[in-house]
Design an enzyme around this catalytic site. Structure first.
Site, PDB file in Angstrom:
ATOM      1  N   ARG A 136      44.815  32.652  40.743  1.00 22.08           N
ATOM      2  CA  ARG A 136      46.216  31.940  40.290  1.00 22.08           C
ATOM      3  C   ARG A 136      47.000  31.468  41.477  1.00 22.08           C
ATOM      4  O   ARG A 136      47.285  30.496  41.573  1.00 22.08           O
ATOM      5  CB  ARG A 136      47.269  32.865  39.477  1.00 22.08           C
ATOM      6  N   GLY A 156      39.403  36.283  40.512  1.00 20.78           N
ATOM      7  CA  GLY A 156      40.211  37.103  41.121  1.00 20.78           C
ATOM      8  C   GLY A 156      39.759  37.288  42.617  1.00 20.78           C
ATOM      9  O   GLY A 156      39.712  38.599  42.949  1.00 20.78           O
ATOM     10  N   TYR A 201      45.748  50.033  29.418  1.00 20.34           N
ATOM     11  CA  TYR A 201      44.780  49.729  30.676  1.00 20.34           C
ATOM     12  C   TYR A 201      43.432  50.369  30.434  1.00 20.34           C
ATOM     13  O   TYR A 201      42.250  49.636  30.420  1.00 20.34           O
ATOM     14  CB  TYR A 201      45.369  50.210  31.886  1.00 20.34           C
ATOM     15  N   THR A 218      44.003  48.525  47.205  1.00 19.95           N
ATOM     16  CA  THR A 218      44.501  47.105  47.052  1.00 19.95           C
ATOM     17  C   THR A 218      45.814  46.810  46.544  1.00 19.95           C
ATOM     18  O   THR A 218      46.759  47.680  46.524  1.00 19.95           O
ATOM     19  CB  THR A 218      43.360  46.817  46.014  1.00 19.95           C
ATOM     20  N   GLU A 219      46.004  45.490  45.920  1.00 22.52           N
ATOM     21  CA  GLU A 219      47.414  45.208  45.555  1.00 22.52           C
ATOM     22  C   GLU A 219      47.606  45.761  44.274  1.00 22.52           C
ATOM     23  O   GLU A 219      48.695  45.737  43.485  1.00 22.52           O
ATOM     24  CB  GLU A 219      47.507  43.714  45.617  1.00 22.52           C
ATOM     25  N   PHE A 220      46.505  46.535  43.692  1.00 24.09           N
ATOM     26  CA  PHE A 220      46.380  46.963  42.328  1.00 24.09           C
ATOM     27  C   PHE A 220      47.754  47.789  41.903  1.00 24.09           C
ATOM     28  O   PHE A 220      48.313  47.553  40.790  1.00 24.09           O
ATOM     29  CB  PHE A 220      45.149  47.697  42.033  1.00 24.09           C
ATOM     30  N   PRO A 249      35.024  51.831  39.619  1.00 24.09           N
ATOM     31  CA  PRO A 249      35.293  52.457  40.542  1.00 24.09           C
ATOM     32  C   PRO A 249      36.570  53.520  40.124  1.00 24.09           C
ATOM     33  O   PRO A 249      37.356  53.015  39.405  1.00 24.09           O
ATOM     34  CB  PRO A 249      35.925  51.544  41.540  1.00 24.09           C
ATOM     35  N   LYS A 258      39.614  48.695  29.649  1.00 21.48           N
ATOM     36  CA  LYS A 258      38.404  48.897  30.779  1.00 21.48           C
ATOM     37  C   LYS A 258      37.317  49.644  29.813  1.00 21.48           C
ATOM     38  O   LYS A 258      36.011  49.382  30.158  1.00 21.48           O
ATOM     39  CB  LYS A 258      38.790  49.843  31.897  1.00 21.48           C
TER      40      LYS A 258
HETATM   41  P1  NDP Z   1      44.319  43.226  43.298  1.00 24.11           P
HETATM   42  O1  NDP Z   1      45.475  43.428  42.450  1.00 24.11           O
HETATM   43  O2  NDP Z   1      44.356  43.265  44.789  1.00 24.11           O
HETATM   44  O3  NDP Z   1      43.259  41.854  42.909  1.00 24.11           O
HETATM   45  C1  NDP Z   1      43.341  41.385  41.453  1.00 24.11           C
HETATM   46  C2  NDP Z   1      42.694  39.946  41.440  1.00 24.11           C
HETATM   47  O4  NDP Z   1      42.764  39.627  40.345  1.00 24.11           O
HETATM   48  C3  NDP Z   1      43.588  39.120  42.416  1.00 24.11           C
HETATM   49  O5  NDP Z   1      42.906  38.065  43.065  1.00 24.11           O
HETATM   50  C4  NDP Z   1      44.253  38.505  41.325  1.00 24.11           C
HETATM   51  O6  NDP Z   1      44.643  37.094  41.850  1.00 24.11           O
HETATM   52  C5  NDP Z   1      43.463  38.315  40.121  1.00 24.11           C
HETATM   53  N1  NDP Z   1      44.064  38.103  38.817  1.00 24.11           N
HETATM   54  C6  NDP Z   1      44.959  38.897  37.958  1.00 24.11           C
HETATM   55  N2  NDP Z   1      45.301  38.481  37.199  1.00 24.11           N
HETATM   56  C7  NDP Z   1      44.588  37.105  36.980  1.00 24.11           C
HETATM   57  C8  NDP Z   1      44.693  36.192  36.189  1.00 24.11           C
HETATM   58  N3  NDP Z   1      45.373  36.156  34.981  1.00 24.11           N
HETATM   59  N4  NDP Z   1      43.773  35.059  36.331  1.00 24.11           N
HETATM   60  C9  NDP Z   1      43.248  34.886  37.410  1.00 24.11           C
HETATM   61  N5  NDP Z   1      43.010  35.820  38.330  1.00 24.11           N
HETATM   62  C10 NDP Z   1      43.951  36.807  37.975  1.00 24.11           C
HETATM   63  O7  NDP Z   1      43.586  44.320  42.498  1.00 24.11           O
HETATM   64  P2  NDP Z   1      41.972  44.945  42.729  1.00 24.11           P
HETATM   65  O8  NDP Z   1      41.223  44.086  43.774  1.00 24.11           O
HETATM   66  O9  NDP Z   1      42.103  46.532  42.921  1.00 24.11           O
HETATM   67  O10 NDP Z   1      41.494  44.715  41.263  1.00 24.11           O
HETATM   68  C11 NDP Z   1      40.359  43.988  40.981  1.00 24.11           C
HETATM   69  C12 NDP Z   1      39.637  44.676  39.766  1.00 24.11           C
HETATM   70  O11 NDP Z   1      39.413  45.846  39.858  1.00 24.11           O
HETATM   71  C13 NDP Z   1      40.710  44.598  38.523  1.00 24.11           C
HETATM   72  O12 NDP Z   1      39.835  44.189  37.233  1.00 24.11           O
HETATM   73  C14 NDP Z   1      40.955  45.922  38.484  1.00 24.11           C
HETATM   74  O13 NDP Z   1      41.393  46.275  37.115  1.00 24.11           O
HETATM   75  C15 NDP Z   1      39.894  46.657  38.822  1.00 24.11           C
HETATM   76  N6  NDP Z   1      40.018  48.129  39.346  1.00 24.11           N
HETATM   77  C16 NDP Z   1      40.917  48.262  40.275  1.00 24.11           C
HETATM   78  C17 NDP Z   1      40.769  49.829  40.738  1.00 24.11           C
HETATM   79  C18 NDP Z   1      41.668  50.111  42.188  1.00 24.11           C
HETATM   80  O14 NDP Z   1      42.082  51.208  42.046  1.00 24.11           O
HETATM   81  N7  NDP Z   1      42.135  49.321  42.741  1.00 24.11           N
HETATM   82  C19 NDP Z   1      40.115  50.740  40.290  1.00 24.11           C
HETATM   83  C20 NDP Z   1      38.839  50.170  39.286  1.00 24.11           C
HETATM   84  C21 NDP Z   1      39.429  48.982  38.874  1.00 24.11           C
HETATM   85  P3  NDP Z   1      46.100  36.067  41.505  1.00 24.11           P
HETATM   86  O15 NDP Z   1      47.201  37.093  41.340  1.00 24.11           O
HETATM   87  O16 NDP Z   1      46.062  35.340  42.649  1.00 24.11           O
HETATM   88  O17 NDP Z   1      45.717  35.500  40.295  1.00 24.11           O
HETATM   89  C1  8X3 Z   2      42.120  51.698  38.420  1.00 27.64           C
HETATM   90  C2  8X3 Z   2      42.001  53.055  38.747  1.00 27.64           C
HETATM   91  O1  8X3 Z   2      42.783  55.329  37.926  1.00 27.64           O
HETATM   92  O2  8X3 Z   2      44.381  53.640  38.164  1.00 27.64           O
HETATM   93  O3  8X3 Z   2      41.221  51.116  37.490  1.00 27.64           O
HETATM   94  O4  8X3 Z   2      42.940  53.818  36.351  1.00 27.64           O
HETATM   95  S1  8X3 Z   2      43.098  53.966  37.697  1.00 27.64           S
END
Ligand code: NDP
Ligand code: 8X3
Length: 251
Positions: free
Chosen positions: A34, A9, A152, A187-189, A182, A156
């Site tokens: 991806r 990712g 979700y 992010t794009e989350f 975290p 986690k």
């Molecule tokens: P983003 O959406 O910015 O990044 C997610 C990344 O995961 C992208 O690079 C995406 O790439 C990749 N990805 C998603 N699904 C797949 C798949 N099926 N196969 C391969 N790659 C995949 O989100 P974040 O950077 O925020 O998220 C990263 C991690 O951090 C996640 O596990 C998320 O749950 C976790 N997290 C996020 C938080 C937040 O508040 N942002 C807080 C706590 C945890 P592509 O789409 O190109 O495949």
């Molecule tokens: C991402 C943080 O609070 O949306 O893991 O679950 S939260």
């Protein structure tokens, strides 16, 4: 010789920021995601900026065969993996148990849990040779359960448990296993979670200063660069304004 980090990712968010931090530190990178174009842009920029070597692999971590094809058969010069960052993941929807979509649940389980297991298994033979390190990206959602977070949060929590299990089972192989959990990070989350609804996504980060991807990268760099005998097990980190999963103070 440069160390090798493998990040799942890496096309955006934490993965991209971790790639930048480690490239700046002189590590060579194996980057996966991806979206081919986005990943290629990240790789090209870091190669130019830092002169490091990068192997980009495009596949979906949900697909068991693809994961083992790509990560189980690394080219000889890429097999000395020192650090695996299991980061690829997502939330889809924020709906009550009653209303939530079954496909969203399946995608989260297949990505956040099964994808992490497949990637870990595929890379493990290389990590054992290196006496390497696994960093799993969890979440505060893996420590608490919040309303409409159901599956979700469950995925986690699974990451939390898998991290502990990996640490125990891999002790004889001198492999460090760390989880970083975290809270809200910009992010794009949220755009992914709310399926492209930019105003809903932006609202998540309004009225306070959330963590940034670089903060997570800084933490990953810290835990990866400690003396050989030191293993950080678990880090829960939030921005100053966030007390737990549900309490965010907005001035
Ligand atoms: P983003 O959406 O910015 O990044 C997610 C990344 O995961 C992208 O690079 C995406 O790439 C990749 N990805 C998603 N699904 C797949 C798949 N099926 N196969 C391969 N790659 C995949 O989100 P974040 O950077 O925020 O998220 C990263 C991690 O951090 C996640 O596990 C998320 O749950 C976790 N997290 C996020 C938080 C937040 O508040 N942002 C807080 C706590 C945890 P592509 O789409 O190109 O495949
Ligand atoms: C991402 C943080 O609070 O949306 O893991 O679950 S939260």
């Amino acid at each position: 010789m440069s160390k090798i980090i493998l990040i799942t990712g890496a096309s955006s968010g934490f993965g991209k920021a971790i790639a930048e931090k480690f490239a700046a530190g002189g590590w060579n990178l194996i980057l996966t995601a991806r979206r081919k174009e986005k990943l290629a842009a990240v790789a090209e920029n870091l190669e130019k900026q830092f002169g490091v070597k990068i192997l980009s692999l495009v596949f979906d971590v949900q697909n068991k065969e693809s994961v083992f094809e790509n990560l189980g058969n690394l080219p000889a010069e890429w097999q000395a993996v020192d650090l695996l960052v299991n980061n690829a993941g997502l939330a889809l929807g924020r709906d009550s148990f009653l209303d939530a979509n079954l496909e969203d649940w399946e995608t989260m389980i297949d990505t956040n849990v099964k994808g992490l297991l497949y990637a870990s298994k595929a890379v493990l033979p290389y990590l054992i040779k290196q006496e390497g390190h696994i960093i799993n990206i969890g979440s505060t959602a893996g420590k608490e359960v919040y309303k409409d977070g159901n599956v979700y949060c469950a995925t986690k929590h699974a990451v939390d448990v898998i991290t502990k299990a990996q640490r125990i089972d891999l002790l004889p192989y001198h492999i460090k296993v760390t989880a970083i959990h975290p809270g809200a990070v910009e992010t794009e989350f949220s755009l992914v979670r709310f399926k492209g609804d930019a105003s809903k996504a932006a609202a998540v980060y309004e009225g306070y200063t959330p963590l940034q991807p670089a903060d997570i990268a800084e933490t990953a760099w810290y835990v990866a660069n400690l003396p050989k005998h030191v293993c950080i097990n678990d880090i829960v980190m939030t921005c100053l304004a966030q007390g737990n999963s549900t309490m965010i103070h907005k001035d």
